[in-house]
Write an enzyme that holds these catalytic residues in place. Sequence first.
Site, PDB file in Angstrom:
ATOM      1  N   CYS A  79      50.200  29.914 120.578  1.00 59.66           N
ATOM      2  CA  CYS A  79      50.438  30.322 119.199  1.00 59.66           C
ATOM      3  C   CYS A  79      49.157  30.397 118.394  1.00 59.66           C
ATOM      4  O   CYS A  79      48.192  29.685 118.645  1.00 59.66           O
ATOM      5  CB  CYS A  79      51.374  29.331 118.499  1.00 59.66           C
ATOM      6  SG  CYS A  79      52.980  29.148 119.286  1.00 59.66           S
ATOM      7  N   GLY A 105      47.980  34.733 121.391  1.00 64.36           N
ATOM      8  CA  GLY A 105      49.352  35.113 121.664  1.00 64.36           C
ATOM      9  C   GLY A 105      49.532  36.609 121.659  1.00 64.36           C
ATOM     10  O   GLY A 105      49.167  37.271 120.684  1.00 64.36           O
ATOM     11  N   ASN A 182      52.686  25.801 115.865  1.00 66.62           N
ATOM     12  CA  ASN A 182      51.826  25.824 117.048  1.00 66.62           C
ATOM     13  C   ASN A 182      51.800  24.425 117.630  1.00 66.62           C
ATOM     14  O   ASN A 182      51.387  23.482 116.953  1.00 66.62           O
ATOM     15  CB  ASN A 182      50.409  26.270 116.663  1.00 66.62           C
ATOM     16  CG  ASN A 182      49.460  26.266 117.856  1.00 66.62           C
ATOM     17  OD1 ASN A 182      49.883  26.333 118.999  1.00 66.62           O
ATOM     18  ND2 ASN A 182      48.170  26.174 117.578  1.00 66.62           N
ATOM     19  N   GLY A 183      52.263  24.278 118.867  1.00 62.21           N
ATOM     20  CA  GLY A 183      52.262  22.979 119.515  1.00 62.21           C
ATOM     21  C   GLY A 183      53.531  22.754 120.307  1.00 62.21           C
ATOM     22  O   GLY A 183      54.250  23.695 120.649  1.00 62.21           O
ATOM     23  N   TYR A 326      37.955  26.892 126.458  1.00 60.00           N
ATOM     24  CA  TYR A 326      38.477  28.225 126.764  1.00 60.00           C
ATOM     25  C   TYR A 326      39.191  28.917 125.605  1.00 60.00           C
ATOM     26  O   TYR A 326      38.942  30.086 125.333  1.00 60.00           O
ATOM     27  CB  TYR A 326      39.428  28.148 127.965  1.00 60.00           C
ATOM     28  CG  TYR A 326      40.174  29.436 128.224  1.00 60.00           C
ATOM     29  CD1 TYR A 326      39.504  30.570 128.666  1.00 60.00           C
ATOM     30  CD2 TYR A 326      41.540  29.524 127.995  1.00 60.00           C
ATOM     31  CE1 TYR A 326      40.175  31.766 128.885  1.00 60.00           C
ATOM     32  CE2 TYR A 326      42.228  30.718 128.212  1.00 60.00           C
ATOM     33  CZ  TYR A 326      41.536  31.828 128.660  1.00 60.00           C
ATOM     34  OH  TYR A 326      42.205  33.003 128.869  1.00 60.00           O
TER      35      TYR A 326
END
Length: 543
Positions: A79, A105, A182-183, A326
């Site tokens: 996300c 995303g 997000n998570g 990353y």
Amino acid sequence: MGMVAAAAPSTSRLLYHHHHATGSRRHQLQQRLRYSPNPSHLALRRRRLSPAGALFPDRITPFSYNADDESDDHPREECGLVGVVGDPDAASLCYLGLQKLQHRGEEGAGIVSVGADGKLNSVTGLGLVADVFSDPSRLASLAGPAAIGHVRYSTAGAVASLRNVQPFLAGYRFGQVAVAHNGNLVNYQALRSKLEARGSIFNTTSDTEVVLHLLSTSLARPLLARICDACERLAGAYSLLFLTADKMFAVRDPHGFRPLVLGRRGRDGAVVFASETCALDLIDAAYEREVEPGEVVMVDRRDMSVSSACLVARVPRRACVFEHIYFSLPNSVVFSHDVHERRTAFGRALAEESPALGADVVIPVPDSGFYAALGFSRESGLEFQQGLIRWHYSGRSFIQPTQAVRDLAVKLKLAPVHGVIRGKSVVVVDDSLVRGTTSSKIVRLLRDAGAREVHMRIASPPVVGSCLYGIDTPSDGELISNQMDLEGVRQLIGSDSLAFLSLDKLHSIYGEEAGDYCDACFSRNYPVLPTLPEPAVEFDEED
């Protein structure tokens, strides 16, 4: 010394030392996470309940991985969030910010805005941000002074569905509320069981739906207190944006797993929230600070006042180290560090630990391996060259009908520069190695292009554990470093040598901050363990 596998066989298996959890319940969960080759609560998809007529979108648990796309062996951040309040073109600014966060995303995107009448309006769709909003009328329908936006990745085995695309918009007794998340909540199942026992009806398997249920059933007042009350019951990783008719709230979990930053546009004073600072840069918003772990920031769009509240007493910070390795773009500032500087430092440390003596040239695996390879080159004194060219427009290779055609599709995504590689001993630097499929294809690609030797260098430790906190990673059984020792991995990918950055060396780069980062994918030290639901009490079905 770093972990290096040369061509000679090795019988030792890499071992990682970690602290044992205390407490019987916690200890049992930790043991399952450490030693189960494929823990069921990590790998299994949750059952869908009632997709027809669902109140809220559903979302598959993110502990599975898209094993079909063999050309992309990296974990996936699921996300990206953007929120803008105080600008009449808030939705358009969200659109631009989401474009910059597209790497976080690619399955779907959505924006919810506040209209002139105070009503919340939503546009969501499948595909890239530009595809979802290709019709100008869609953005035009979102005109208003505040908006939140969201991009997401699909999870393995999940059929792309519009219901999965956030922000979620719902109505409850105090009006409308939209949320973008997000998570991943590790106590989702336990919370859901308790809510169902009290009469709540769930139509989805989304952990975000739990947040909405907790918000709507909270007895706290005012809304800020309800949000705090709801979030205090959550465990795991969450960065959240809430939007109502007159306010925006930004929330970050107490451990600070996922990033969330605050900025401000100078020309109009608009407040902006985003997962990464690169989104702020694009829309001319100056970075001010992180939303602190455990903080709730409230912006009242009526007077643009900004206030803050603390969820809980301070707990140890555990920011996701993979954001630096990353996920985040190199031109972002994440967790108060420049991402490109972190990656360059990883590459330098890798060259210190595991030099490739006698090599001729260092090349990165594009795009995320660039700065690590640059750091390796500077530390080792070896020439840096762009020996692989990434083509960004080829689509996903798993749609090809045969394996032979899939292998050809890899050459479309990564093309060797023959003049850089032919006859050379090549050091290839990548950010991570997960399943080994991409690395093995790259090694074959370079050998076919005439490389005399291929030495793989990985600018992070071996990935041995699945992520519990919102990253789409393979199950433990699919993680190559969890199944093989270093020499076994080297033989599988076919390189002349293989080395990873050691976990100790990674910690040394962060110095005193090392304990502030979650490295569970490397160490299996999970800061927050899943809370299992209590055994269900069976009742006779009502007539």
